[in-house]
Design an enzyme around this catalytic site. Structure first.
Site, PDB file in Angstrom:
ATOM      1  N   LEU A 139      37.887  16.066  69.690  1.00  0.00           N
ATOM      2  CA  LEU A 139      38.301  15.405  70.928  1.00  0.00           C
ATOM      3  C   LEU A 139      39.830  15.408  71.032  1.00  0.00           C
ATOM      4  CD1 LEU A 139      37.518  13.672  73.441  1.00  0.00           C
ATOM      5  CD2 LEU A 139      37.768  11.654  71.987  1.00  0.00           C
ATOM      6  N   GLN A 154      49.102 -21.039  41.845  1.00  0.00           N
ATOM      7  CA  GLN A 154      48.528 -21.392  43.149  1.00  0.00           C
ATOM      8  C   GLN A 154      48.766 -20.328  44.210  1.00  0.00           C
ATOM      9  OE1 GLN A 154      49.954 -25.307  44.146  1.00  0.00           O
ATOM     10  NE2 GLN A 154      48.521 -26.304  42.756  1.00  0.00           N
ATOM     11  N   GLU A 193      39.823   6.704  65.651  1.00  0.00           N
ATOM     12  CA  GLU A 193      38.731   6.007  66.348  1.00  0.00           C
ATOM     13  C   GLU A 193      39.266   4.897  67.246  1.00  0.00           C
ATOM     14  OE1 GLU A 193      35.467   6.522  66.237  1.00  0.00           O
ATOM     15  OE2 GLU A 193      35.295   7.974  64.601  1.00  0.00           O
ATOM     16  N   GLY A 194      40.361   5.192  67.917  1.00  0.00           N
ATOM     17  CA  GLY A 194      41.020   4.200  68.762  1.00  0.00           C
ATOM     18  C   GLY A 194      41.993   3.411  67.917  1.00  0.00           C
TER      19      GLY A 194
HETATM   20  C1  LIG Z   1      42.938  11.337  59.216  1.00  0.00           C
HETATM   21  C2  LIG Z   1      42.594  11.451  60.662  1.00  0.00           C
HETATM   22  C3  LIG Z   1      41.381  11.981  61.041  1.00  0.00           C
HETATM   23  C4  LIG Z   1      41.063  12.111  62.384  1.00  0.00           C
HETATM   24  N1  LIG Z   1      39.848  12.685  62.726  1.00  0.00           N
HETATM   25  C5  LIG Z   1      39.605  12.957  64.045  1.00  0.00           C
HETATM   26  C6  LIG Z   1      38.421  13.664  64.421  1.00  0.00           C
HETATM   27  O1  LIG Z   1      37.584  13.992  63.586  1.00  0.00           O
HETATM   28  N2  LIG Z   1      38.236  13.990  65.719  1.00  0.00           N
HETATM   29  C7  LIG Z   1      39.142  13.636  66.682  1.00  0.00           C
HETATM   30  O2  LIG Z   1      38.917  13.964  67.845  1.00  0.00           O
HETATM   31  N3  LIG Z   1      40.264  12.949  66.344  1.00  0.00           N
HETATM   32  C8  LIG Z   1      40.518  12.612  65.055  1.00  0.00           C
HETATM   33  N4  LIG Z   1      41.676  11.929  64.704  1.00  0.00           N
HETATM   34  C9  LIG Z   1      42.639  11.641  65.753  1.00  0.00           C
HETATM   35  C10 LIG Z   1      42.739  10.163  66.118  1.00  0.00           C
HETATM   36  O3  LIG Z   1      41.594   9.773  66.833  1.00  0.00           O
HETATM   37  C11 LIG Z   1      44.030   9.964  66.904  1.00  0.00           C
HETATM   38  O4  LIG Z   1      45.073  10.083  65.988  1.00  0.00           O
HETATM   39  C12 LIG Z   1      44.100   8.624  67.614  1.00  0.00           C
HETATM   40  O5  LIG Z   1      43.235   8.610  68.725  1.00  0.00           O
HETATM   41  C13 LIG Z   1      45.496   8.283  68.085  1.00  0.00           C
HETATM   42  O6  LIG Z   1      46.079   9.350  68.741  1.00  0.00           O
HETATM   43  P1  LIG Z   1      47.560   9.850  68.380  1.00  0.00           P
HETATM   44  O7  LIG Z   1      47.606  10.071  66.930  1.00  0.00           O
HETATM   45  O8  LIG Z   1      47.844  10.973  69.266  1.00  0.00           O
HETATM   46  O9  LIG Z   1      48.483   8.624  68.675  1.00  0.00           O
HETATM   47  P2  LIG Z   1      49.089   8.223  70.092  1.00  0.00           P
HETATM   48  O10 LIG Z   1      48.031   8.142  71.107  1.00  0.00           O
HETATM   49  O11 LIG Z   1      50.254   9.090  70.374  1.00  0.00           O
HETATM   50  O12 LIG Z   1      49.583   6.763  69.762  1.00  0.00           O
HETATM   51  C14 LIG Z   1      50.835   6.470  69.102  1.00  0.00           C
HETATM   52  C15 LIG Z   1      51.098   4.971  69.209  1.00  0.00           C
HETATM   53  O13 LIG Z   1      51.206   4.603  70.574  1.00  0.00           O
HETATM   54  C16 LIG Z   1      50.302   3.563  70.887  1.00  0.00           C
HETATM   55  N5  LIG Z   1      49.836   3.723  72.248  1.00  0.00           N
HETATM   56  C17 LIG Z   1      49.264   4.817  72.827  1.00  0.00           C
HETATM   57  N6  LIG Z   1      48.963   4.571  74.116  1.00  0.00           N
HETATM   58  C18 LIG Z   1      49.347   3.280  74.346  1.00  0.00           C
HETATM   59  C19 LIG Z   1      49.290   2.445  75.497  1.00  0.00           C
HETATM   60  N7  LIG Z   1      48.741   2.833  76.631  1.00  0.00           N
HETATM   61  N8  LIG Z   1      49.783   1.192  75.378  1.00  0.00           N
HETATM   62  C20 LIG Z   1      50.305   0.757  74.217  1.00  0.00           C
HETATM   63  N9  LIG Z   1      50.392   1.510  73.114  1.00  0.00           N
HETATM   64  C21 LIG Z   1      49.901   2.759  73.176  1.00  0.00           C
HETATM   65  C22 LIG Z   1      49.204   3.695  69.873  1.00  0.00           C
HETATM   66  O14 LIG Z   1      48.522   2.467  69.704  1.00  0.00           O
HETATM   67  C23 LIG Z   1      49.976   4.107  68.665  1.00  0.00           C
HETATM   68  O15 LIG Z   1      50.518   2.962  68.054  1.00  0.00           O
HETATM   69  C24 LIG Z   1      41.995  11.731  63.378  1.00  0.00           C
HETATM   70  C25 LIG Z   1      43.203  11.142  62.974  1.00  0.00           C
HETATM   71  C26 LIG Z   1      43.509  11.001  61.643  1.00  0.00           C
HETATM   72  C27 LIG Z   1      44.826  10.390  61.257  1.00  0.00           C
END
Ligand SMILES: Cc1cc2nc3c(=O)[nH]c(=O)nc-3n(C[C@H](O)[C@H](O)[C@H](O)COP(=O)(O)OP(=O)(O)OC[C@H]3O[C@@H](n4cnc5c(N)ncnc54)[C@H](O)[C@@H]3O)c2cc1C
Lengths: 339, 264
Positions: A86, A234, A318-319
């Site tokens: 995704l 403690q 996963e979000g």
């Molecule tokens: C080890 C690993 C395995 C994974 N496996 C999969 C997989 O199997 N399949 C798959 O599809 N994905 C996978 N992912 C991807 C993962 O789902 C994404 O990393 C995740 O959804 C966040 O996306 P991003 O890394 O692009 O961060 P971004 O979306 O760029 O976010 C960066 C920061 O900005 C914040 N942010 C973003 N939008 C907003 C908003 N509107 N308001 C406030 N804050 C915001 C976020 O909370 C975060 O703190 C994997 C990630 C990792 C690290």
């Protein structure tokens, strides 16, 4: 990797799916499996989450009977590994903006684009890939070896080292027409998968937290400072009591979520609440346990630093934690704050 | 061909056994029960016959109270297809012969043609019941088997004859076979098996249901009377010889062997 056939034999893959070689366990039982696997390592639980909730679940829920029969029994047995594509380099929290595209071309679909951060990608025999067909998100089953498809492994992770993370690259990747998942359109498809996986993570994270807690209890009883076990201080006891308190609350949350999921009444916002809370407290527990272990806490002789580093990924995938805050915020106020 | 497996629950092998005050049995409170490990080998052998299409069903046969159901359920989870539990209350006070009568009757009721059992139960170590079952049914018995092939009705069993020799015994069904370590590696129950087993009822039968009269089972039918139960005497404590030098220690050892143990 060597654990996969054994996990399959035990019936832990797609365990809460009914039929097609799967065990058909309750969601509470599925949650407990996630908890115990993640007590070992989040990477192992990630494997099982991706296989069951992200790859098998969409085939079961949105696939044709032929697709189910072809993939699910093999995947349940661990002979076929699945992944879920995704996230893209430029679309993480906002998957709706994805660029990966599918084009209808006679008797096949042609995919172009790239996915990133895909768990199991390089290992996978079958990838459930979300791409836009005529501007609408659809699920496709891409198999290892399909022309124009490659899945290079990503390197340099300090977290989830026991889990393979990959890119998926589609360059005029041609797949037969019968590989589309006919049962779903739009973001509902991937979100349905994610909700299942997030539910499992809300249990899994507690497994990691318990491992850290137990290690901290043992260590504090045997580590002598100022002529006494540090467990007799403690401040240490307060930290241990806090850990136990948070784990217990998290368990009640996960158990209740599992029971209402078994009744078919669990709503996505409740899943967000459970995932967000339990991963958050697990990470804090891991950090506190690391502190209690002193310098020893950074060694691989103890599980705490590994769990702590793993949970940083779990906090984001996963979000992200904050995306779940926004999902709850929208539910509370009726106002979306994503954009 | 249906295969019957005789299954007994025994205290876990790491249990610290205590005798009850009137010395008639052990204290069962707090004991963790497990399936007799040799019976697990018998079950696995039966399941392998089923997997190979040589057995049409695997029937678990046990004598026990309701608390034995957990062990029976575990056997069903591993792949057994039916289970009969002869209710302990209807045979209470039985010796090995009474138990064997109950199991032989249950095996007949289930229509099994081959019975597999452990070579002995690790609690009482009597190794008596399977032989008695064979005798009661008038079937041949091969005991302490480490290799087994069943082809058509023909059975070839290997026994460890000692001194590195393997004895090969041929017989045919119906028969009773008892199993020893080395025969196979028992499988674990998997999730699918656990779910499937939930749908299989455990048939509970009394001795009377199986056509046994009151005089055949229980204390009335027993040939052996257990007069009491005692723990082995505690081991005498050992003595560690102290001394400044190895030479002094050896001297003291020799003195003790001569003067105290009087062995030299
Ligand atoms: C080890 C690993 C395995 C994974 N496996 C999969 C997989 O199997 N399949 C798959 O599809 N994905 C996978 N992912 C991807 C993962 O789902 C994404 O990393 C995740 O959804 C966040 O996306 P991003 O890394 O692009 O961060 P971004 O979306 O760029 O976010 C960066 C920061 O900005 C914040 N942010 C973003 N939008 C907003 C908003 N509107 N308001 C406030 N804050 C915001 C976020 O909370 C975060 O703190 C994997 C990630 C990792 C690290």
């Amino acid at each position: 990797m060597h654990l996969v056939p054994e996990i399959g034999e035990m019936g832990l893959l797609g365990a809460n799916i009914e039929g097609y070689g799967c065990a058909g366990l309750s969601n509470v039982a599925y949650g407990l499996i996630c908890q115990e696997l993640e007590r070992g390592d989040s990477g192992l639980r990630s494997f099982v989450s991706v296989q069951g909730s992200l790859a098998m679940h969409p085939i079961r829920s949105f696939g044709t009977e032929a697709q189910r029969l072809k993939y699910l029994p093999e995947m349940a047995a661990g002979r076929m590994i699945g992944c879920f594509g995704l996230t893209e380099p430029d679309f993480g929290s906002n998957p709706g903006g994805m660029l990966t595209k599918a084009v209808d071309d006679g008797d096949s679909y042609v995919l172009n684009g790239a996915k990133m951060w895909i768990t199991n990608g390089t290992l996978a025999h079958v990838a459930v890939v979300w791409a836009k067909l005529d501007g609408e998100i659809r699920g496709f089953i891409v198999e290892k070896g399909d022309p124009g498809f490659s899945a290079p492994e990503m390197h340099g992770k300090h977290s989830l080292k026991a889990s393979v993370t990959s890119e998926l690259v589609f360059q005029d990747c041609r797949i037969p027409k019968d590989r589309i998942l006919p049962g779903v359109k739009g973001l509902r498809g991937p979100f349905s998968c994610l909700n299942n996986a997030r539910f499992g993570i809300s249990w899994g994270a507690l497994g990691a937290a318990m491992a850290c807690y137990h290690s901290a209890v043992e260590y504090s009883k045997t580590r002598i400072q100022f002529d006494k076990p540090i467990a007799s201080f403690q401040l240490i006891q307060m930290k241990l009591a806090w850990m136990l308190r948070e784990i217990t609350k998290g368990q009640l949350l996960a158990l209740h979520a599992g029971r209402i999921k078994d009744k078919g009444e669990l709503i996505p916002e409740q899943v967000s609440l459970a995932k967000m809370n339990n991963v958050d407290i697990a990470l804090q527990i891991a950090r506190t346990a690391r502190d209690i272990h002193g310098a020893n806490g950074i060694l691989d002789e103890y599980p705490v630093m590994r769990h702590m580093a793993n949970l940083e990924s779990v906090y984001t995938y996963e979000g992200t934690h904050d995306i779940h805050n926004l999902i709850l915020g929208r539910w509370i106020t009726g106002i979306q704050a994503f954009t | 061909m249906k295969v019957g497996v005789l299954l007994k629950q025994v205290p876990a092998s790491d249990t610290i056994i205590k005798i009850n005050p009137d010395k008639t049995g052990i204290v069962t409170a707090g004991i963790k029960w497990e399936t007799n490990p040799y019976d697990e080998l018998a079950l696995e052998a039966a399941l392998q016959l089923k997997d190979a299409g040589k057995a049409t069903g695997v029937v678990v046969l046990t004598v026990g109270a309701a608390d034995a159901d957990a062990r029976v359920r575990d056997a069903l989870s591993r792949g057994a297809t039916e289970a009969i539990r002869v209710d302990e209350a209807s045979v209470v006070g039985s010796d090995s012969l009474g138990t064997a009568r109950a199991l032989a009757a249950a095996a007949k009721a289930a229509g099994v043609e081959l019975i597999l059992a452990g070579k002995q139960a690790i609690d009482t170590d009597s190794a008596a019941v399977p032989a008695m079952v064979a005798e009661l049914l008038g079937w041949p018995q091969v005991s302490v088997v480490t290799g087994l092939t069943v082809d058509g009705g023909k059975i070839t069993a290997e026994r460890n004859a000692g001194g590195g020799f393997i004895e090969v015994v041929s017989t045919s069904v119906p028969a009773v076979i008892t199993c020893d370590k080395g025969l196979n590696t028992p499988r674990f129950a998997n999730m699918k098996g656990i779910m499937a087993a939930k749908k299989i009822p455990i048939e509970v039968k009394s001795a009377a249901d199986l056509g046994l009269s009151a005089g055949q089972v229980g204390a009335a039918g027993a040939l052996v009377e257990e007069s009491g139960l005692e723990l082995p005497p505690p081991r005498p404590s050992s003595k560690i010889i102290q001394g400044a030098t190895p030479e002094a220690k050896v001297k003291e050892l020799v003195r003790l062997l001569r003067d105290e143990a009087k062995v030299i």
